[in-house]
Design a protein around this motif. Structure first.
Motif, PDB file in Angstrom:
ATOM      1  N   THR A  16     -37.983  -1.533  -9.670  1.00 24.32           N
ATOM      2  CA  THR A  16     -38.576  -2.709 -10.800  1.00 24.32           C
ATOM      3  C   THR A  16     -37.086  -2.447 -11.782  1.00 24.32           C
ATOM      4  O   THR A  16     -36.251  -2.354 -10.744  1.00 24.32           O
ATOM      5  N   ARG A  31     -33.086  -0.031 -18.454  1.00 19.10           N
ATOM      6  CA  ARG A  31     -34.239  -0.471 -17.093  1.00 19.10           C
ATOM      7  C   ARG A  31     -34.348  -2.035 -18.458  1.00 19.10           C
ATOM      8  O   ARG A  31     -34.008  -1.588 -19.438  1.00 19.10           O
ATOM      9  N   LEU A  58     -42.395   5.489 -12.145  1.00 19.55           N
ATOM     10  CA  LEU A  58     -43.072   4.274 -12.953  1.00 19.55           C
ATOM     11  C   LEU A  58     -42.538   5.148 -14.653  1.00 19.55           C
ATOM     12  O   LEU A  58     -42.839   6.472 -14.606  1.00 19.55           O
TER      13      LEU A  58
END
Length: 76
Positions: A16, A31, A58
């Motif tokens: 990510t 993120r 996720l």
């Protein structure tokens, strides 16, 4: 004694894109798809952040483009 059970299913993980704090002694990160700014500053130490990649579970973000949102509204 108490032993924590392992979760029944392993959460799927993927690489990510994140923003990590430039300071080595700071552990701040966010993120990329949850950042409001194109180049955010660290919320812990207010230093600039650099783009990086991290293996994370996720997470679904229903708002695809957080950077297009207004951060706040001025109170008059």
């Amino acid at each position: 004694m108490y032993f924590r059970r392992k979760s029944l299913e392993d959460l799927p993980q993927e690489n990510t894109t994140i923003w990590a704090c430039k300071k080595e002694d700071c552990k701040g990160w966010i993120r990329d798809n949850f950042a409001f700014e194109y180049v955010p500053t660290c919320h812990l130490c207010h230093s600039p952040m650099i783009s990086s990649v991290k293996m994370l579970p996720l997470l679904a973000n229903s708002n695809i483009d957080m950077k297009s949102l207004n951060k706040g509204r001025q109170i008059s």
